[in-house]
Design an enzyme around this catalytic site. Structure first.
Site, PDB file in Angstrom:
ATOM      1  N   SER A 267      32.248  36.123   6.779  1.00 46.15           N
ATOM      2  CA  SER A 267      31.071  36.812   7.313  1.00 46.15           C
ATOM      3  C   SER A 267      30.003  35.774   7.613  1.00 46.15           C
ATOM      4  O   SER A 267      30.192  34.582   7.375  1.00 46.15           O
ATOM      5  CB  SER A 267      30.545  37.819   6.297  1.00 46.15           C
ATOM      6  OG  SER A 267      29.949  37.103   5.224  1.00 46.15           O
ATOM      7  N   LYS A 268      28.878  36.252   8.123  1.00 47.77           N
ATOM      8  CA  LYS A 268      27.743  35.383   8.413  1.00 47.77           C
ATOM      9  C   LYS A 268      27.362  34.526   7.216  1.00 47.77           C
ATOM     10  O   LYS A 268      26.918  33.405   7.348  1.00 47.77           O
ATOM     11  CB  LYS A 268      26.532  36.253   8.752  1.00 47.77           C
ATOM     12  CG  LYS A 268      26.281  36.407  10.226  1.00 47.77           C
ATOM     13  CD  LYS A 268      25.009  37.222  10.389  1.00 47.77           C
ATOM     14  CE  LYS A 268      24.892  37.779  11.770  1.00 47.77           C
ATOM     15  NZ  LYS A 268      24.395  37.054  12.795  1.00 47.77           N
ATOM     16  N   ARG A 269      27.521  35.129   6.041  1.00 51.16           N
ATOM     17  CA  ARG A 269      27.178  34.437   4.801  1.00 51.16           C
ATOM     18  C   ARG A 269      27.900  33.089   4.699  1.00 51.16           C
ATOM     19  O   ARG A 269      27.417  32.139   4.115  1.00 51.16           O
ATOM     20  CB  ARG A 269      27.587  35.348   3.645  1.00 51.16           C
ATOM     21  CG  ARG A 269      27.105  35.027   2.277  1.00 51.16           C
ATOM     22  CD  ARG A 269      27.262  36.272   1.405  1.00 51.16           C
ATOM     23  NE  ARG A 269      28.531  36.935   1.641  1.00 51.16           N
ATOM     24  CZ  ARG A 269      29.655  36.658   0.991  1.00 51.16           C
ATOM     25  NH1 ARG A 269      29.667  35.734   0.069  1.00 51.16           N
ATOM     26  NH2 ARG A 269      30.763  37.318   1.266  1.00 51.16           N
ATOM     27  N   GLY A 271      28.628  31.328   7.264  1.00 51.22           N
ATOM     28  CA  GLY A 271      28.328  30.540   8.460  1.00 51.22           C
ATOM     29  C   GLY A 271      29.228  30.905   9.631  1.00 51.22           C
ATOM     30  O   GLY A 271      29.267  30.192  10.621  1.00 51.22           O
TER      31      GLY A 271
END
Ligand code: GLU
Length: 512
Positions: A267-269, A271
């Site tokens: 996920s975005k977490r 990167g």
């Protein structure tokens, strides 16, 4: 049902390698999807074949406007050019599934005719009730109870005559097994009794994923299907469809999904972002392709850097792993830095300038610095910073002091470690004098003079040099000090030292 008796097939002779990326335009694919793009594209290029882009936009409610345009922009930036697709067209289009509804209607008719499919007239309410009842009874499998599978023909006719809406479902064998070939895993065996009579065509005439995907892969002559292994549960339905139509199956590779470095779904977490994010943040497309190619594929047990040409020559499905791949942004940044360091200076200059000259709000140099930038100065600055850059965007964050008129920094920074304010001030005054006196403004002699000064003052060079560094750059971390002063020039360096002396003097209590 539409009469579509001449379904176009791939007519380009015996296809060697034809791969495709088949995104649903419900958002932007991030790293996992892009990795599948890179694999599919490399495989096609390696086999001198074609790479297709097909937009699976059959879920119109979830279609995000602009998603296809964004993807194509990302592809252009990466240098990944579909040989056939929405933009370039091709012999087996249209390449939007929403424009191929007549194909699906035709093939649904075929399945009804051959008895591999059946019409289901069950309403949503009934299906909800069936599910609720199964759950209440804690049945191991829930799903459609196949009521319409055995409807007598007169009821079907009456329903049709009454204009009752229906879906078309696949008639899945009730027992036995379905074997789904996967080049990475061998054969995956599914018990038919665990499979549902999946809906193929919805009552509004739109196909479901399975149906449209199989038909299009066949019609488009796809030879190798690469997809994330989260699609594995669909594999038996696809196999049953190929069997129902009597079609040869393409080679299927369900590629292990990409995970974050904590082993969790990406996920975005972690990167993981859509492709244009990496462009906007100064990654090089060739570094991204290199990085993605090695996410779940390897060349040997030591190589991790290959150019796009080398990747095309080397890529094969045999070396795709079945273990999950890990996305590690730090490693991508490292690799990007390797690629940046390998760029010829002119190339680096051309690539970095747009990142430096864009507005500060987009990551460029402060807006107070006039554009266009002095090319000669930028060239000299980049010569110094190339070593330290991990992204092209760093060209803007590492370098403003080379371009700014005045610097702003806290006066305490001028006081090197272990020194008090008065000692630091005295040292900086002497440094100014020694530098102002230097016969030649060249890095090595300047450094020599400054080292001699440290000796004379009985100080370590580090803290003394730190004061000078902060004075001329406003920063504690910079490229090598004397080379930096060379690029800044004598006049600017000395003027900044003067300003620093004034700042530190104002900050230092005068001796009583
Ligand atoms: N439309 C599907 C997706 O969005 C395609 C999956 C496949 O490649 O079969 O991922």
């Amino acid at each position: 049902m539409a009469d579509y008796s001449a379904a176009p097939h791939f007519t380009g002779g015996t296809p060697t390698v034809r791969t495709r990326f088949a995104p649903s335009p419900t958002g932007q694919p991030h790293i996992g999807g892009l990795r599948t793009v890179v694999f599919s594209w490399l495989l096609a290029r390696h086999g001198n074949g074609q790479f297709l882009l097909r937009v699976e936009d059959t879920d119109q409610k979830r279609t995000v406007p602009g998603a296809v345009e964004n993807l194509l922009e990302g592809f252009r930036w990466m240098g990944i050019t579909p040989d056939e697709g929405p933009e370039v067209g091709g012999p087996v289009g249209p390449y939007f599934q929403s424009q191929r509804l007549d194909h699906y209607a035709y093939y649904a008719g075929e399945l009804l005719r051959t008895g591999h499919g059946y019409r289901c007239f069950c309403t949503k309410e009934r299906l909800d009730e069936v599910r609720a009842d199964q759950q209440a009874r804690h049945l191991p499998t829930t799903g459609y109870d196949r009521l319409c599978r055995t409807l007598p023909p007169e009821i079907i006719d009456a329903n049709l005559a009454g204009g009752m809406p229906f879906t078309v479902r696949l008639k899945v064998p009730l027992d036995g097994v379905t074997v789904a070939p996967d080049i990475l895993r061998g054969e995956v065996v599914f018990q038919n009794k665990t499979l549902e009579d999946a809906i193929l065509l919805k009552s509004d005439g739109y196909p479901t994923y399975h149906f449209a995907n199989v038909i299009d892969d066949h019609e488009m002559g796809i030879t190798h299907v690469l997809r994330g292994d989260d699609w594995l549960p669909s594999a038996p339905l696809h196999v049953l469809l190929y069997q129902a139509f009597g079609w040869d199956m393409p080679i299927i590779a369900q590629v292990p999904n990409v995970m974050g470095n904590d082993g969790k779904k990406l996920s975005k977490r972690h990167g993981a972002e859509p492709i244009l994010f990496y462009r906007d943040n100064g990654y090089l497309p060739e570094a991204i392709i290199n990085y993605l190619a090695f996410l779940g594929w390897s060349y040997d047990d030591k190589t991790d850097i290959l150019s796009v040409d080398e990747l095309i020559r080397a890529f094969s499905l045999e070396r795709v792993h079945t273990a999950g791949a890990i996305f590690d942004l730090e490693r991508l940044r490292w690799l990007n830095g390797v690629y940046i360091r390998a760029l010829p200076l002119d190339d680096l200059l051309a690539r970095a300038l747009p990142y430096m000259e864009r507005p500060a709000a987009e990551g460029g140099l402060p807006d107070t610095i006039a554009r266009p930038l002095d090319r000669d100065l930028v060239r000299r600055v980049l010569t110094l910073d190339q070593e330290r850059m991990k992204t092209l965007a760093d060209a803007a964050t590492l370098t403003p002091f080379f371009f700014e008129e005045t610097l702003a920094y806290p006066p305490e920074w001028l006081i090197g470690k272990g020194l008090d304010a008065a000692t630091a001030l005295a040292g900086l005054r002497r440094a100014y004098a020694v530098l102002a006196d230097a016969p030649a403004w060249e890095a090595a002699p300047l450094e020599e003079r400054m080292r001699a000064l440290a000796d004379e003052l009985g100080q370590k060079p580090g803290p003394l040099f730190m004061g000078v560094r902060v004075a001329v750059t406003g920063r504690k971390e910079t490229p090598p000090l004397f080379e930096t002063m060379l690029v800044l020039g004598r006049a600017r360096s000395l003027a900044r030292l003067e300003a620093a002396l004034a700042l530190l003097a104002a900050h230092t209590p005068s001796p009583a």
